[in-house]
Motif scaffolding. Structure first.
Motif, PDB file in Angstrom:
ATOM      1  N   LEU A  71      -2.735  -0.708  -5.093  1.00  0.00           N
ATOM      2  CA  LEU A  71      -2.599   0.744  -5.038  1.00  0.00           C
ATOM      3  C   LEU A  71      -3.947   1.453  -5.154  1.00  0.00           C
ATOM      4  CD1 LEU A  71       0.466   1.325  -7.418  1.00  0.00           C
ATOM      5  CD2 LEU A  71       0.462   1.443  -4.926  1.00  0.00           C
ATOM      6  N   GLY A  72      -4.119   2.506  -4.369  1.00  0.00           N
ATOM      7  CA  GLY A  72      -5.212   3.438  -4.592  1.00  0.00           C
ATOM      8  C   GLY A  72      -6.515   3.144  -3.889  1.00  0.00           C
ATOM      9  N   ALA A  73      -6.639   1.995  -3.236  1.00  0.00           N
ATOM     10  CA  ALA A  73      -7.894   1.674  -2.548  1.00  0.00           C
ATOM     11  C   ALA A  73      -7.958   2.386  -1.203  1.00  0.00           C
ATOM     12  CB  ALA A  73      -8.021   0.175  -2.353  1.00  0.00           C
ATOM     13  N   THR A  74      -9.161   2.506  -0.646  1.00  0.00           N
ATOM     14  CA  THR A  74      -9.322   3.016   0.718  1.00  0.00           C
ATOM     15  C   THR A  74      -9.134   1.843   1.678  1.00  0.00           C
ATOM     16  OG1 THR A  74     -10.861   4.731  -0.007  1.00  0.00           O
ATOM     17  CG2 THR A  74     -10.876   4.150   2.329  1.00  0.00           C
ATOM     18  N   LEU A  75      -8.212   1.970   2.611  1.00  0.00           N
ATOM     19  CA  LEU A  75      -7.825   0.874   3.492  1.00  0.00           C
ATOM     20  C   LEU A  75      -8.444   1.024   4.879  1.00  0.00           C
ATOM     21  CD1 LEU A  75      -5.991  -1.578   4.290  1.00  0.00           C
ATOM     22  CD2 LEU A  75      -4.228   0.131   4.851  1.00  0.00           C
ATOM     23  N   PRO A  85      -7.197   6.741   2.690  1.00  0.00           N
ATOM     24  CA  PRO A  85      -7.478   6.846   1.258  1.00  0.00           C
ATOM     25  C   PRO A  85      -6.194   6.677   0.444  1.00  0.00           C
ATOM     26  CG  PRO A  85      -7.397   9.016   2.259  1.00  0.00           C
ATOM     27  CD  PRO A  85      -7.247   8.036   3.384  1.00  0.00           C
ATOM     28  N   ASP A  86      -6.346   6.276  -0.807  1.00  0.00           N
ATOM     29  CA  ASP A  86      -5.204   6.152  -1.726  1.00  0.00           C
ATOM     30  C   ASP A  86      -4.068   5.366  -1.065  1.00  0.00           C
ATOM     31  OD1 ASP A  86      -3.825   6.490  -4.108  1.00  0.00           O
ATOM     32  OD2 ASP A  86      -2.884   8.358  -3.451  1.00  0.00           O
ATOM     33  N   GLY A 100      -0.672   0.781   4.434  1.00  0.00           N
ATOM     34  CA  GLY A 100      -0.816   2.137   4.964  1.00  0.00           C
ATOM     35  C   GLY A 100      -0.840   3.163   3.857  1.00  0.00           C
ATOM     36  N   SER A 101      -0.420   4.354   4.196  1.00  0.00           N
ATOM     37  CA  SER A 101      -0.390   5.442   3.222  1.00  0.00           C
ATOM     38  C   SER A 101       0.813   5.284   2.299  1.00  0.00           C
ATOM     39  CB  SER A 101      -0.303   6.783   3.952  1.00  0.00           C
ATOM     40  OG  SER A 101       0.932   6.885   4.640  1.00  0.00           O
ATOM     41  N   ARG A 102       0.852   6.068   1.229  1.00  0.00           N
ATOM     42  CA  ARG A 102       1.987   6.020   0.314  1.00  0.00           C
ATOM     43  C   ARG A 102       3.256   6.497   1.007  1.00  0.00           C
ATOM     44  NH1 ARG A 102       0.802   5.500  -5.353  1.00  0.00           N
ATOM     45  NH2 ARG A 102      -1.451   5.303  -5.707  1.00  0.00           N
ATOM     46  N   ALA A 103       3.104   7.359   2.005  1.00  0.00           N
ATOM     47  CA  ALA A 103       4.278   7.847   2.727  1.00  0.00           C
ATOM     48  C   ALA A 103       4.866   6.781   3.639  1.00  0.00           C
ATOM     49  CB  ALA A 103       3.908   9.086   3.545  1.00  0.00           C
ATOM     50  N   SER A 104       4.017   5.880   4.170  1.00  0.00           N
ATOM     51  CA  SER A 104       4.506   4.875   5.112  1.00  0.00           C
ATOM     52  C   SER A 104       4.886   3.557   4.453  1.00  0.00           C
ATOM     53  CB  SER A 104       3.445   4.611   6.188  1.00  0.00           C
ATOM     54  OG  SER A 104       2.253   4.106   5.603  1.00  0.00           O
ATOM     55  N   GLY A 118     -11.280   3.641  -5.999  1.00  0.00           N
ATOM     56  CA  GLY A 118     -12.714   3.418  -5.828  1.00  0.00           C
ATOM     57  C   GLY A 118     -13.053   2.145  -5.068  1.00  0.00           C
ATOM     58  N   SER A 119     -12.046   1.309  -4.774  1.00  0.00           N
ATOM     59  CA  SER A 119     -12.274   0.065  -4.034  1.00  0.00           C
ATOM     60  C   SER A 119     -11.925   0.249  -2.562  1.00  0.00           C
ATOM     61  CB  SER A 119     -11.429  -1.068  -4.624  1.00  0.00           C
ATOM     62  OG  SER A 119     -11.754  -1.303  -5.973  1.00  0.00           O
ATOM     63  N   TRP A 120     -12.353  -0.716  -1.767  1.00  0.00           N
ATOM     64  CA  TRP A 120     -12.040  -0.741  -0.328  1.00  0.00           C
ATOM     65  C   TRP A 120     -11.303  -2.027  -0.013  1.00  0.00           C
ATOM     66  CZ3 TRP A 120     -13.796   2.760   3.640  1.00  0.00           C
ATOM     67  CH2 TRP A 120     -14.506   3.867   3.147  1.00  0.00           C
ATOM     68  N   ILE A 121     -10.331  -1.954   0.872  1.00  0.00           N
ATOM     69  CA  ILE A 121      -9.634  -3.131   1.381  1.00  0.00           C
ATOM     70  C   ILE A 121      -9.892  -3.191   2.881  1.00  0.00           C
ATOM     71  CG2 ILE A 121      -7.409  -4.249   1.748  1.00  0.00           C
ATOM     72  CD1 ILE A 121      -6.399  -2.874  -0.773  1.00  0.00           C
ATOM     73  N   THR A 122     -10.448  -4.303   3.342  1.00  0.00           N
ATOM     74  CA  THR A 122     -10.803  -4.461   4.752  1.00  0.00           C
ATOM     75  C   THR A 122     -10.292  -5.802   5.259  1.00  0.00           C
ATOM     76  OG1 THR A 122     -12.911  -5.599   4.405  1.00  0.00           O
ATOM     77  CG2 THR A 122     -12.930  -3.176   4.289  1.00  0.00           C
TER      78      THR A 122
END
Length: 270
Positions: A71-75, A85-86, A100-104, A118-122
């Motif tokens: 949760l909460g990372a920039t994807l 984000p988030d 994806g986003s919290r909505a999806s 504050g983290s990134w997922i790539t």
């Protein structure tokens, strides 16, 4: 232990004063990591609850980890779309179930969530040119610099064959989640299955021995990593051999040889 993780605790009352519980564990001692299911039997006493029975059952190789939510990372999803984000990333059965986003992506109930603001997922990186039959130094290529007097080539290759996990881990720590071995000894084919059952290894694809237009000497008495293309029959036999072992590709080491015509070599590889 260097690491202990217990998740997914489930408690079941058996009768008053007696509770049965299970959880998934992951424990690491240095470079050795184990995971599985642990059981507990809790008994209520005059001094409070006590553990009466405990057990642990290691998971068979290839068992996927428990489900988790990041949760909460920039994807960055690798499709070329803008970063999310988030974000929410749901991991289930050892694979990405939703990202994806919290909505999806809904957050499943009862699944462990890890907050990563504050983290990134790539996506993982792919190294499309590796050689597990080499070390990257002269001891793995005595045809370049011969140091066999102090580093016997047979011992070097034996070490590479028996300890691939040191390279597996280095790839993952560098963000590389898949590698392509584009030429080596026949034992490199076996690394595909070994890596598939190791959570600390990248995905591995391998070509196996190379087909070579040059009669190259860098082989071992009992096995070859270069198959010489002396005739058209050699080429066809080599490809059949690679196909039998499920090679992920056929690599031709095309080295011009002064006493052979280019047209002749071209006909061999065709």
């Amino acid at each position: 232990t260097d690491l202990f993780e217990g998740v997914g605790l489930e408690l079941v009352p058996v009768r008053p004063g007696l509770v049965y519980g299970t959880y998934r564990y992951r424990v690491r001692y240095g470079a050795s990591e184990q995971s599985g299911i642990s059981e507990r039997l809790f008994v209520k006493t005059d001094r409070g609850w006590r553990i009466a029975v405990t057990s642990a059952f290691p998971s068979p190789p290839g068992t996927p980890p428990p489900p988790r939510v990041l949760l909460g990372a920039t994807l960055v999803d690798g499709t070329g779309a803008p970063p999310v984000p988030d974000s929410v990333v749901v991991l289930r059965g050892g694979k990405i179930d939703c990202a994806g986003s919290r909505a999806s992506c809904a957050v499943p109930a009862g699944v462990e969530a890890i907050d990563l603001p504050g983290s990134w997922i790539t996506p993982g990186l792919i190294d499309a040119h590796v050689h597990f039959s080499q070390t990257g130094w002269a001891d793995g290529r005595p045809d370049f610099v011969d140091v066999r007097e102090t580093h016997p080539y047979e011992e070097v290759v034996s070490g590479l064959r028996t300890r691939p996990e040191r390279f597996f881990r280095s790839y993952l720590c560098s963000g590389v989640t898949a590698v392509f071995d584009v030429g080596g000894y026949p034992w490199t084919w076996g690394l595909r299955e070994k890596a598939a059952s190791d959570p600390l290894a990248p995905h591995v694809a391998a070509t196996g021995p190379l087909l070579s237009t040059r009669d190259f000497w860098l082989n071992l008495p009992g096995e070859k990593q270069f198959l010489y293309l002396g005739t058209g029959a050699d080429a066809r036999a080599g490809v059949r051999y690679l196909k039998t072992h499920g090679a992920d590709a056929v690599k031709v080491w095309f080295i011009p040889v002064p006493d052979r015509k280019f047209e002749e070599m071209e006909s061999l590889v065709q």
